[in-house]
Design an enzyme around this catalytic site. Structure first.
Site, mmCIF file in Angstrom:
data_model
loop_
_atom_site.group_PDB
_atom_site.id
_atom_site.type_symbol
_atom_site.label_atom_id
_atom_site.label_comp_id
_atom_site.label_asym_id
_atom_site.label_seq_id
_atom_site.Cartn_x
_atom_site.Cartn_y
_atom_site.Cartn_z
ATOM 1 N N SER A 268 6.416 -33.340 23.637
ATOM 2 C CA SER A 268 6.646 -31.938 23.978
ATOM 3 C C SER A 268 5.300 -31.248 24.140
ATOM 4 O O SER A 268 4.240 -31.859 23.988
ATOM 5 C CB SER A 268 7.452 -31.249 22.869
ATOM 6 O OG SER A 268 6.697 -31.207 21.664
ATOM 7 N N LYS A 269 5.343 -29.954 24.441
ATOM 8 C CA LYS A 269 4.087 -29.221 24.662
ATOM 9 C C LYS A 269 3.191 -29.223 23.437
ATOM 10 O O LYS A 269 1.968 -29.205 23.551
ATOM 11 C CB LYS A 269 4.400 -27.780 25.088
ATOM 12 C CG LYS A 269 4.900 -27.660 26.517
ATOM 13 C CD LYS A 269 5.016 -26.206 26.937
ATOM 14 C CE LYS A 269 5.449 -26.097 28.401
ATOM 15 N NZ LYS A 269 5.559 -24.697 28.842
ATOM 16 N N ARG A 270 3.792 -29.262 22.259
ATOM 17 C CA ARG A 270 2.959 -29.240 21.061
ATOM 18 C C ARG A 270 2.159 -30.527 20.899
ATOM 19 O O ARG A 270 1.163 -30.561 20.177
ATOM 20 C CB ARG A 270 3.808 -28.981 19.819
ATOM 21 C CG ARG A 270 4.755 -30.105 19.433
ATOM 22 C CD ARG A 270 5.650 -29.687 18.255
ATOM 23 N NE ARG A 270 6.628 -30.696 17.937
ATOM 24 C CZ ARG A 270 6.413 -31.695 17.102
ATOM 25 N NH1 ARG A 270 5.229 -31.817 16.525
ATOM 26 N NH2 ARG A 270 7.363 -32.569 16.832
#
Length: 494
Positions: A268-270
């Site tokens: 994911s973006k994290r």
């Protein structure tokens, strides 16, 4: 249908298929949907397709699957092209836009209906919803069982809306000798009669993909393992067309595991799951670093970490792609990027850094290039490299950061006065000559060289850290260096 695919533990069938299929010309394709940026996982899929084609002397094609008209945008298409070009993964021919081929897709659907391999289904949305809810209430898997599958053509309600469904086999099983996952077997009863033409006559993804792969001559479908179930459904259509007109060969399938974050969770973006443009523009990475890192996500060649493009083409083997999910580690990517920065051509780096500094004239650009051998060894990305050049173009008198200001005590300014007097008479403004001069000054006053270098660095750069002080002096030049030193000699202690 996610539950229907069960994988065996053996991969013995995969190498034989590779050997057989690569005897003919290899054609791969990357087929993104333009509903957003080019995801890093998509870039890796493109890379593996490109490498497999290059390794076998074949062809790598690009197809934009833009049939979702509500979500597909020209900006997303442009971003995909831009990202692929940056990585050197543009197609060998002009990209194919899937929506433009809708008439061809519908033509195949009508062939299937005419050959009784597909049928017009008049089940309404309400009927389908009721049957799905009944299956859920009984805790049974929902499968399409349309009474229109074998209905008398004369019973069709003229002028009524309908979809076209493919007739899936109801007995037996299908095995795919996947080049990555090994043999995968599914009972044909698990495959439903899926829609190939919507009620408005437009083709579905499942139909368009199969027709386009056939027409483009694709021999190997290399994609994420989230498409494994799609492979079985698409094979039904392929084999139906084989029976109708021949020449529709099964492609070789290679389903590569998805990428997870360093913690094992879905990427994911994290974790750093950004668009390729963000790796270039925001993070300041070099394409060769991203190329090398993506290559090593799920594929390896012994203990080699630094792999050139030419070596990747020579060594790449789809059988060496792991069956487990690869883990994305942003720290490793930055470390790899630092290596490629140090190896990069100085003029090229100056050209990449210059836009991050605003407008530079020709002399400033030349200075930036001259500084690269000194600066690039300390940077991990282009942004850091750009920030490290700040002292080169700073206006006088320099603004001092707090740590630099703390170094410029009254005693330190006295040392700067001695340094300035000595350097004013320096005839050879080279790193070697300057180092000899300042070392002699330090020894004459029984000082460690650091006692001179620390205030000198603060005066020359406005910072407490910088490249080597002798490199800084030579880059600034005698006139500018002395002017900066004198500015701080006469500046009140802050």
């Amino acid at each position: 249908m996610a539950e229907m695919a069960s994988m065996t533990d053996t991969v013995s069938a995969a190498p034989a298929l590779v050997a057989a299929s690569t005897a003919a010309r290899v054609v791969t394709r990357f087929a993104p949907s333009p509903t957003g940026f080019l995801h890093i996982g998509g870039a890796r899929t493109a890379l593996f397709n490109w490498l497999f084609a290059r390794h076998h002397g074949g062809q790598y094609l690009l197809r934009v699957e833009d049939t979702d008209r509500a979500r597909s945008t020209d900006a997303a298409i442009a971003a995909i092209y831009d990202g692929l070009d940056w990585l050197g993964l543009g197609g060998d021919e002009e990209p194919v836009l899937q929506f433009a081929r809708s008439a061809r897709h519908a033509e195949v659907a009508h062939q299937l209906v005419a050959a009784d391999r597909a049928y017009r289904c008049y089940l309404s949305t309400e009927e389908l919803t009721a049957r799905r809810e009944a299956a859920q209430a009984a805790r049974l898997p929902f499968r399409i069982d349309s009474e229109w599958r074998d209905a008398d053509p004369a019973s069709r309600p003229a002028g009524q809306p309908h979809v076209v469904r493919l007739k899936a086999p109801r007995t037996g099983e299908t095995t795919i000798p996947d080049l990555v996952q090994g043999p995968i077997t599914v009972q044909n009863s698990e495959i439903d009669d899926y829609v190939i033409l919507r009620s408005d006559g437009t083709p579905t993804y499942m139909l368009a993909v199969v027709v386009d792969d056939h027409d483009m001559g694709v021999t190997h479908v290399i994609r994420g393992d989230d498409h494994i179930n799609n492979a079985f459904r698409q094979l039904v259509l392929i084999r139906a067309m084989q029976a109708i007109e021949g020449g529709w060969d099964d492609p070789a399938y290679a389903h590569i595991p998805l990428i997870h974050g360093a913690d094992g969770a879905k990427l994911s973006k994290r974790h750093g799951a950004l668009g390729v443009d963000a790796y270039r523009d925001e993070m300041g990475l070099l394409p060769e670093a991203v190329f090398n890192y993506l290559l090593r996500l799920g594929w390896g060649h012994g203990d080699d970490e630094i792999i050139s493009r030419a070596q990747a083409v020579e060594w790449f083997d789809i059988a060496a792609v792991g069956k487990g999910a690869a883990r994305f580690d942003i720290k490793k990517l930055l470390n790899l990027n630092g290596h490629y920065l140090r190896e990069a051509d100085d003029a090229r780096l100056a050209g990449l850094v210059a836009p991050r500094l605003g407008g530079l004239d020709a002399s400033q650009l030349a200075l930036l290039e001259a500084a690269m051998p000194v600066l690039k060894v300390r940077a991990a990305d282009l942004g850091e490299l750009a920030r490290s050049t700040g002292f080169l173009f700073a206006d006088r008198p320099l603004a001092l950061d707090p740590k630099a200001a703390a170094l410029l005590t009254d005693d330190a300014r006295g040392l700067l006065a001695m340094v300035a007097a000595l350097l004013a008479d320096e005839a050879h403004w080279t790193s070697e000559a300057l180092e000899a001069t300042l070392k002699a000054l330090a020894e004459a006053h029984n000082l460690g060289l650091g006692k001179l270098a620390q205030p000198l660095r603060a005066a020359l750069t406005g910072q407490a850290t910088s490249p080597g002080i002798f490199d800084v002096l030579t880059l600034l030049g005698k006139e500018e260096a002395l002017a900066r030193i004198r500015d701080q000699m006469h500046r009140p202690e802050q």
